[in-house]
Each structure stands twice: as structure tokens, then as C-alpha cells.
Write an enzyme that holds these catalytic residues in place. Structure first.
Site, PDB file in Angstrom:
ATOM      1  N   GLU A 174      48.641  -5.012  17.217  1.00 30.80           N
ATOM      2  CA  GLU A 174      48.740  -5.610  18.409  1.00 30.80           C
ATOM      3  C   GLU A 174      48.009  -4.802  19.539  1.00 30.80           C
ATOM      4  O   GLU A 174      48.490  -4.449  20.439  1.00 30.80           O
ATOM      5  CB  GLU A 174      50.481  -5.412  18.926  1.00 30.80           C
ATOM      6  CG  GLU A 174      51.290  -6.122  17.957  1.00 30.80           C
ATOM      7  CD  GLU A 174      52.791  -6.191  18.314  1.00 30.80           C
ATOM      8  OE1 GLU A 174      53.019  -5.355  19.438  1.00 30.80           O
ATOM      9  OE2 GLU A 174      53.575  -6.925  17.862  1.00 30.80           O
ATOM     10  N   GLU A 279      54.819 -12.262   9.694  1.00 30.93           N
ATOM     11  CA  GLU A 279      56.218 -11.747  10.066  1.00 30.93           C
ATOM     12  C   GLU A 279      56.901 -13.168  10.403  1.00 30.93           C
ATOM     13  O   GLU A 279      57.505 -13.382  11.604  1.00 30.93           O
ATOM     14  CB  GLU A 279      56.225 -11.128  11.491  1.00 30.93           C
ATOM     15  CG  GLU A 279      55.377  -9.793  11.098  1.00 30.93           C
ATOM     16  CD  GLU A 279      55.371  -8.856  12.378  1.00 30.93           C
ATOM     17  OE1 GLU A 279      56.381  -8.836  13.217  1.00 30.93           O
ATOM     18  OE2 GLU A 279      54.781  -7.538  12.308  1.00 30.93           O
TER      19      GLU A 279
END
Ligand code: XIL
Length: 388
Positions: A174, A279
Site C-alpha cells: 500500500e 486478499e
């Protein structure tokens, strides 16, 4: 008295025929039932073999066998595992001179026992990292040199410990905002964008055979995807190893669209990297927020938690269709998608019950609150087999 002698011949023949027919019927029924049973029992792991690795994020209760049904399902249904939390910077390296290995060690052994691919999540991330990483003894930000050295020690100690046992690492998690700009994290503030390059270099030095990944959410957002593509190119130009981009794929019922998702797959594969769905979950709940920044938090209200008692059929159907559509898209790109990992096993344990609003009841997983495989699993298996 000899009974056979007493029964007339024709009657004996009829009885014999009847027994024979009954026997054939029974055997046929058994064969049909067994094959139906075997079909129903086919695992996700078997069905996706040769297409991609099929993984699940696991927590420590599951590794420790607190609920043996869950532990067994993880072993049987999945060909890969990733730690949901225990390898993140904070839990594994809580203080500068202290690492906490117990959980990560157990998790790796658990995966090895189940002959599963184990991947590491994650080395460098702005969340779930202790404050000590960025400050000196006076509480001031450390210099770029010190932060770089702390990154080196952290990455090389963690990667080095599991060298040869972990297939690949989410090296950086991220680093971008949705608009494609760099996230203004402490790493970025102190080291600038080169912190990403350093992380990949340190990880490579620690285990040259490990695959190295960049991982993010909302990869389907064009500006963010473009930034990631540029990063991949820059890393390659700098001579760094990068094998794949992980698309977290935390999804909702309406977003991202299939087109946007496919668009991101095209851009990434054109950039010469493989793709991991790292995910995957599809929430059925209304969302006040379109991302997966774990710092996001909104107030609870009943309207935002509409399915506490039951999920209406129309909503369930919508979720089923979306799961299948997405999974079909993953299969279409199976040549570049190496792994699909769901972020949790059951609706009971999903992080989405507490994100981005605490205390809701979501239904995003492949197993329900009673640990039962949802009907969608058989549909997914059928679809996976079609693509073989
Ligand atoms: C989540 C875990 O599932 C939670 O248990 C934890 O409290 C917060 O983090 N993106 C990531 C994952 O990369 O590490 C996050 O996992 C979900 C969003």
C-alpha cells in the site's frame, strides 16, 4: 424339509430375477451416490490445481487448532496460506531489539505439514508497524540513513529466518493513494520514493530465490494501477527483482466492475509481471467507504448493518453471481494469475465484521458461520474444472 425343492421352478426363477434386479439397482444407486458424494467432496485445492494456487489467510486460532473443524478445512481445501497478522512489522518486530517469532514459526510449520505454499505478508507497510521504527530516543524522526538501516535489518532478519521455506513476500504494501500519488507515509516522508527500491533490494539479498511482490488495494482504479505499472518498470530498470503485483481485491457488490478489474489485469500483464489475487473477499454490506485502508473507521448504525438476522434471497443471489463472475475472470487470466487467496475462512472470522464499521455481520467468505461450505463452493469448483 428342503425348501428349494418345495418352491416351484418358475417361482424360484422369478425370485432369482427379483433379487438380481434389486441387487443391480442397489449397486447402481451406490455408484451414483458415491460419485455425487465424491463430486460434492471435491476440494477447491484439487479443482484449481494446474490453474493457480488457491490460498487462505489464516489466524493463530486456526493454526493452533482451537476449532479443529476450521483447521481441517484449511488443510483440505487450500493449497496456500498467508498469515492474516503475525508476520506484519508490529507483531513480529515489536521493539527495536526484540523479534517475536513464536506465531510465525508455527504458521510456517503448519503450512509445511499441509504441503501448502506459504507466503509472507508483509515486510514494509505504514500500518501495523510500531512507532519505534521511525523515531529516536528523543521521539524525533530518525535520519534517512537510520531508517534505511532499520529497514535493512528488519527485512533481512525476517526474510533470512524463513529462507527457502517461504515462496514469496509482499515486500511493500500500500505505497500509493487511489489517485496514483505516493502515500505520505513515514517511509515516504523520511526516505522519499526510493524506500520501495531499498525494500526490494534488501529482500532479494536475504533470499535471492524468494519471489518478491508489491501489494495494494483498489488496483482496479486506473490512476493507481498506472502508478503501480510505473513502479514495476522503475524497479526493473533499477535492476530489482519483482515477480508479481498483488491485487488485494477487497470488493463490494457493485464495485469494482468486471471491466475495471480486467483492465487492471491487462495493464499489469503488459508490464511483464504476474498477478496475485491476495486478499479476496466480496462484502454484501452497504459501504460508507470504497477502500481497504485499515485506519478508516465509521460509526455503527442499524441501516448499515441490515442483515443481522438473515440475508434476503435477492442479495444472496447477487453475491453468488458476483463471486462466480469474478472467479471466472480470474480463470480467464490464469496464465498470468499465479495465486488466488481469500482473506479469511468463515463469515465468523472475517475482518469485514469490524471494518470499516465495528460490530456488523458480513457474509463475504466461502464458509458460513457454522463452518459449512457455502453452495457457491461447488459452483466455483465446477467453473474451475471447465477451464482445465
Ligand atoms: C487486516 C486483518 O485482517 C485484521 O485482522 C487486522 O486487524 C487489520 O488488518 N489490507 C491488508 C491486510 O494488507 O493486512 C489487512 O488485514 C486488510 C487490508
Amino acid at each position: 424339509m428342503n425348501i428349494s425343492k418345495a418352491i416351484p421352478c418358475d417361482l424360484k426363477k422369478t425370485n432369482y430375477m427379483r433379487v438380481k434386479i434389486e441387487l443391480i439397482t442397489a449397486v447402481t444407486a451406490m455408484v451414483v451416490l458415491t460419485s455425487v458424494h465424491t463430486m460434492a467432496q471435491k476440494t477447491l485445492r484439487e479443482a484449481t490445481k494446474g490453474e493457480f494456487v488457491f490460498g487462505v489467510a489464516v489466524n493463530m486460532q486456526q493454526v493452533n487448532g482451537i476449532n479443529p473443524v476450521e483447521t481441517d478445512q484449511i488443510a483440505k481445501e487450500f493449497s496456500a496460506i498467508v498469515p492474516e497478522n503475525c508476520m506484519k512489522p508490529q507483531p513480529i518486530h515489536p521493539e527495536e531489539n526484540r523479534y517475536y517469532w513464536d506465531e510465525a514459526d508455527k504458521l510456517v510449520v503448519f503450512g509445511e505439514k499441509n504441503k501448502q505454499v506459504v507466503t509472507g505478508h508483509c515486510l514494509i507497510w505504514h500500518s501495523q508497524i510500531s512507532k519505534w521504527f521511525f523515531i529516536d530516543s528523543h521521539g524525533k524522526d530518525v535520519s534517512p540513513e537510520i531508517l534505511k538501516e532499520r529497514m535493512r535489518q528488519h527485512i533481512q532478519t525476517v526474510v533470512g529466518r524463513y529462507k527457502g521455506r517461504i515462496r514469496g513476500w509482499d515486500v511493500v504494501n500500500e505505497a500509493f493513494e487511489d489517485n496514483g500519488s505516493f502515500r505520505n507515509s513515514k517511509f515516504y516522508q523520511i526516505l522519499g520514493k526510493d524506500f520501495i527500491k531499498y525494500a526490494f533490494q534488501f529482500a532479494y539479498e536475504a533470499d535471492p530465490d524468494a519471489e518478491l511482490y508489491y501489494n495494494d488495494y483498489n488496483v482496479e482504479t486506473p490512476a493507481k494501477c498506472d502508478a503501480i505499472v510505473k513502479l514495476v518498470k522503475d524497479l526493473k530498470t533499477a535492476g530489482c527483482r519483482i515477480d508479481a503485483v498483488g491485487s488485494q481485491s477487497h470488493m463490494q457488490l457493485n464495485s469494482p466492475t468486471l471491466d475495471a478489474t480486467e483492465g487492471s489485469f491487462k495493464k499489469l500483464s503488459d508490464a511483464g509481471v504476474h498477478i496475485l489475487i491476495t486478499e479476496w473477499d466480496i462484502s454484501i454490506l452497504p459501504s460508507p467507504y470504497d477502500g481497504a485502508n485499515i485506519a478508516a473507521n465509521f460509526n455503527y448504525s442499524k441501516e448499515m448493518d441490515p442483515y443481522r438476522d438473515a440475508v434476503p434471497d435477492s442479495v444472496q443471489q447477487k453475491w453468488n453471481k458476483r463471486m462466480l463472475d469474478m472467479f471466472g475472470l480470474f480463470l480467464k487470466y490464469k496464465d498470468v494469475i499465479d495465486r488466488v487467496t481469500v482473506w479469511g475462512l468463515t463469515d465468523n472470522t472475517t475482518w469485514l465484521n469490524n471494518f470499516p464499521i465495528r460490530g456488523r455481520k458480513d457474509y463475504p467468505m466461502l464458509f458460513d458461520r457454522n463452518n459449512k461450505r457455502k453452495p457457491i463452493v461447488d459452483e466455483i469448483i465446477k467453473l474451475a474444472e471447465k477451464y482445465k
